[in-house]
Design a protein around this motif. Sequence first.
Motif, mmCIF file in Angstrom:
data_model
loop_
_atom_site.group_PDB
_atom_site.id
_atom_site.type_symbol
_atom_site.label_atom_id
_atom_site.label_comp_id
_atom_site.label_asym_id
_atom_site.label_seq_id
_atom_site.Cartn_x
_atom_site.Cartn_y
_atom_site.Cartn_z
ATOM 1 N N THR A 153 0.863 -1.180 0.000
ATOM 2 C CA THR A 153 0.000 0.000 0.000
ATOM 3 C C THR A 153 0.901 1.230 0.000
ATOM 4 O OG1 THR A 153 -1.845 1.126 1.091
ATOM 5 C CG2 THR A 153 -0.187 0.185 2.522
ATOM 6 N N HIS A 154 0.389 2.337 -0.547
ATOM 7 C CA HIS A 154 1.134 3.606 -0.670
ATOM 8 C C HIS A 154 2.302 3.450 -1.658
ATOM 9 C CE1 HIS A 154 -0.401 4.640 3.657
ATOM 10 N NE2 HIS A 154 -1.368 4.684 2.751
ATOM 11 N N GLY A 155 3.308 4.334 -1.522
ATOM 12 C CA GLY A 155 4.490 4.253 -2.377
ATOM 13 C C GLY A 155 4.320 4.890 -3.738
ATOM 14 N N ASN A 156 3.271 5.677 -3.928
ATOM 15 C CA ASN A 156 3.039 6.344 -5.200
ATOM 16 C C ASN A 156 2.833 7.830 -4.977
ATOM 17 O OD1 ASN A 156 2.025 4.577 -7.943
ATOM 18 N ND2 ASN A 156 2.526 3.482 -6.072
ATOM 19 N N GLY A 157 3.001 8.593 -6.036
ATOM 20 C CA GLY A 157 2.764 10.022 -5.927
ATOM 21 C C GLY A 157 2.535 10.656 -7.281
ATOM 22 N N ILE A 158 2.146 11.920 -7.259
ATOM 23 C CA ILE A 158 1.925 12.679 -8.488
ATOM 24 C C ILE A 158 2.928 13.825 -8.511
ATOM 25 C CG2 ILE A 158 0.312 14.122 -9.778
ATOM 26 C CD1 ILE A 158 -1.930 12.362 -8.504
ATOM 27 N N ALA A 159 3.829 13.771 -9.469
ATOM 28 C CA ALA A 159 4.878 14.772 -9.600
ATOM 29 C C ALA A 159 4.486 15.798 -10.652
ATOM 30 C CB ALA A 159 6.196 14.107 -9.984
ATOM 31 N N VAL A 160 4.847 17.058 -10.420
ATOM 32 C CA VAL A 160 4.503 18.158 -11.322
ATOM 33 C C VAL A 160 5.767 18.960 -11.647
ATOM 34 C CG1 VAL A 160 3.103 20.258 -11.586
ATOM 35 C CG2 VAL A 160 2.175 18.278 -10.356
ATOM 36 N N ALA A 161 5.869 19.415 -12.877
ATOM 37 C CA ALA A 161 7.045 20.157 -13.331
ATOM 38 C C ALA A 161 7.238 21.452 -12.554
ATOM 39 C CB ALA A 161 6.930 20.463 -14.820
ATOM 40 N N SER A 162 8.502 21.825 -12.351
ATOM 41 C CA SER A 162 8.849 23.010 -11.552
ATOM 42 C C SER A 162 8.204 24.293 -12.055
ATOM 43 C CB SER A 162 10.370 23.194 -11.528
ATOM 44 O OG SER A 162 10.983 22.152 -10.813
ATOM 45 N N LYS A 163 7.977 24.385 -13.356
ATOM 46 C CA LYS A 163 7.426 25.621 -13.909
ATOM 47 C C LYS A 163 6.033 25.936 -13.370
ATOM 48 C CE LYS A 163 5.677 23.381 -18.144
ATOM 49 N NZ LYS A 163 5.794 23.341 -19.627
ATOM 50 N N HIS A 164 5.369 24.931 -12.771
ATOM 51 C CA HIS A 164 4.022 25.143 -12.226
ATOM 52 C C HIS A 164 4.035 25.358 -10.718
ATOM 53 C CE1 HIS A 164 2.288 24.315 -16.078
ATOM 54 N NE2 HIS A 164 2.785 23.097 -16.121
ATOM 55 N N GLN A 165 5.208 25.422 -10.119
ATOM 56 C CA GLN A 165 5.283 25.615 -8.675
ATOM 57 C C GLN A 165 4.736 26.992 -8.302
ATOM 58 O OE1 GLN A 165 8.949 24.245 -6.998
ATOM 59 N NE2 GLN A 165 8.724 25.430 -5.124
ATOM 60 N N GLY A 166 3.968 27.022 -7.218
ATOM 61 C CA GLY A 166 3.390 28.278 -6.758
ATOM 62 C C GLY A 166 2.120 28.683 -7.474
ATOM 63 N N ALA A 231 13.200 11.579 -17.796
ATOM 64 C CA ALA A 231 13.703 12.177 -19.035
ATOM 65 C C ALA A 231 12.658 13.080 -19.672
ATOM 66 C CB ALA A 231 14.124 11.077 -20.006
ATOM 67 N N ASN A 232 11.407 12.646 -19.692
ATOM 68 C CA ASN A 232 10.350 13.443 -20.309
ATOM 69 C C ASN A 232 10.090 14.743 -19.547
ATOM 70 O OD1 ASN A 232 10.114 11.319 -22.084
ATOM 71 N ND2 ASN A 232 7.897 11.248 -22.015
ATOM 72 N N MET A 233 10.206 14.679 -18.223
ATOM 73 C CA MET A 233 10.012 15.895 -17.438
ATOM 74 C C MET A 233 11.161 16.869 -17.696
ATOM 75 S SD MET A 233 7.605 16.902 -15.215
ATOM 76 C CE MET A 233 7.061 15.881 -13.867
ATOM 77 N N LYS A 234 12.364 16.335 -17.859
ATOM 78 C CA LYS A 234 13.528 17.179 -18.129
ATOM 79 C C LYS A 234 13.378 17.924 -19.449
ATOM 80 C CE LYS A 234 17.229 14.816 -15.583
ATOM 81 N NZ LYS A 234 18.464 14.003 -15.705
ATOM 82 N N THR A 235 12.836 17.243 -20.454
ATOM 83 C CA THR A 235 12.721 17.851 -21.776
ATOM 84 C C THR A 235 11.481 18.723 -21.910
ATOM 85 O OG1 THR A 235 11.571 15.902 -22.655
ATOM 86 C CG2 THR A 235 13.968 15.939 -22.866
ATOM 87 N N GLY A 236 10.621 18.724 -20.888
ATOM 88 C CA GLY A 236 9.442 19.577 -20.916
ATOM 89 C C GLY A 236 8.299 19.049 -21.736
ATOM 90 N N THR A 237 8.338 17.749 -22.088
ATOM 91 C CA THR A 237 7.268 17.179 -22.915
ATOM 92 C C THR A 237 6.048 16.761 -22.093
ATOM 93 O OG1 THR A 237 8.364 15.025 -22.800
ATOM 94 C CG2 THR A 237 8.826 16.399 -24.728
ATOM 95 N N GLY A 257 11.065 19.034 -10.604
ATOM 96 C CA GLY A 257 9.671 19.282 -10.279
ATOM 97 C C GLY A 257 9.411 19.120 -8.802
ATOM 98 N N PHE A 258 8.146 19.016 -8.450
ATOM 99 C CA PHE A 258 7.737 18.856 -7.057
ATOM 100 C C PHE A 258 6.624 17.822 -6.976
ATOM 101 C CE2 PHE A 258 5.007 22.050 -8.892
ATOM 102 C CZ PHE A 258 3.760 21.861 -8.313
ATOM 103 N N MET A 259 6.365 17.348 -5.755
ATOM 104 C CA MET A 259 5.312 16.376 -5.540
ATOM 105 C C MET A 259 4.029 17.105 -5.147
ATOM 106 S SD MET A 259 6.632 13.334 -5.973
ATOM 107 C CE MET A 259 5.656 12.200 -5.007
#
Length: 454
Positions: A153-166, A231-237, A257-259
């Motif tokens: 159970t648990h061990g998962n998350g949703i990560a978001v690109a840094s450009k959307h922080q704040g 890799a995909n998050m790094k390239t912004g895709t 990015g951030f969680m």
Amino acid sequence: MSEFFHQISRRKFIVTATASASAVFLKGCLGNPPETGGGSAQTQSGAQPVANISPEQTPETKTVKLGYVPIVEAAPLIIAKEKGFFAKYGMTDVELSKQASWGSARDNVEIGSAGGGIDGGQWQMPMPHLITEGLITKGNQKIPMYVLAQLITHGNGIAVASKHQGKGIGLQLASAKSLFTQLKSSTPFTAAFTFPHVNQDLWIRYWLAAGGIDPDADVKLLTVPAAQTVANMKTGTMDAFSTGDPWPYRIVRDKIGFMAALTAEIWKNHPEEYLAIRADWVDKNPKATKALLKGVMEAQQWLDNFDNRKEAAAILAGRNYFNLLEEILAGPFQGKYDMGDGRTIDDKSMAPYYWKDEKGSVSYPYKSHDLWFIVENVRWGFLPKDYLTKANALIDKVNREDIWKEAAKEAGIAAADIPTSTSRGVEEFFDGVEFDPKQPEAYLKSLQIKKVSV
């Protein structure tokens, strides 16, 4: 409906296959492990002595090939191999085969180990049910599978690109709705998961819909193998992804990015991935199946001793498996998360659990949880509405909680740790919605965003 899934197999899964090829290319830079992990039973670290196995419990075979994806859900299989728990119960020749993607795992279980594939292994839900129904297989071939245990159970998350922080993107999305609307008219917010219609697709859909964002109309969803997410998050895709540790945490550590949320925040003590094996292998090898389950159960109990988690992180992080720094696993294993946006979590109840959690058994495969995954497939139009009435029959066919109970009793598991009901009862999500397995249609009616009409 079978044509719909056939088109997925031939069109949408081509994307997965193409991405899988890219993931192979990326192994060097992402540090992914080789195709097969672990040493022989004789070289396992801390190998256990072979149990005194009676003739009635001696496995019919010592050999099985199990697929895994290098995320923390695979830990019970890897620990059972490396600590000698499989060998202890007579399964001395368990091969763990690293899968490039969930599409690869599906393809490999179709052909079985005799054809160079796998007998079963680690699965997102409800993949075993969809494979059994022939809904995601080549030519819609029905390949019966048995669900044997929940792995974690648990061990998962949703990560978001840094450009959307704040910008208001977190567990609650009310303050970010204007952002999604704005992006929709130009370049839609793009979110990825590792396989369509299963856990990580369903987690991100539930999170978005709970925030008033329609995952089919307001964002763009993609299938990307877990190993390619960084890799995909790094390239912004892509703007976000839903997958298992250690990949979301690597986003934070690499400052990409951030969680936004942990799945432990979305649904505390939720069912995650499972051990499932081809039905023909289980039917042919019932004693070997129970021996495997005993090894998994012992590994799960070992993992739930937090004093063992430093060693567990070292084993999983090793070159043969995840091939990454131990620290990336060590923190989350203790319930410590740097969310990357200034928020930190230090709460052991949010850590991955393998044997027991706050609600009871983790390892036992509750049929009520299978039902939720199938109902969510109906919710999003992946399965026709008649599966609301067909679901229980399918679950009874696929879910072999009876074998789990037999193995647990043979292993001497305390009666208090063996559930007496196949339902865990009513489940509650972070937005206050409840799922009562006795009333799946009422659950669907309570949901504001859905594709099914109820």
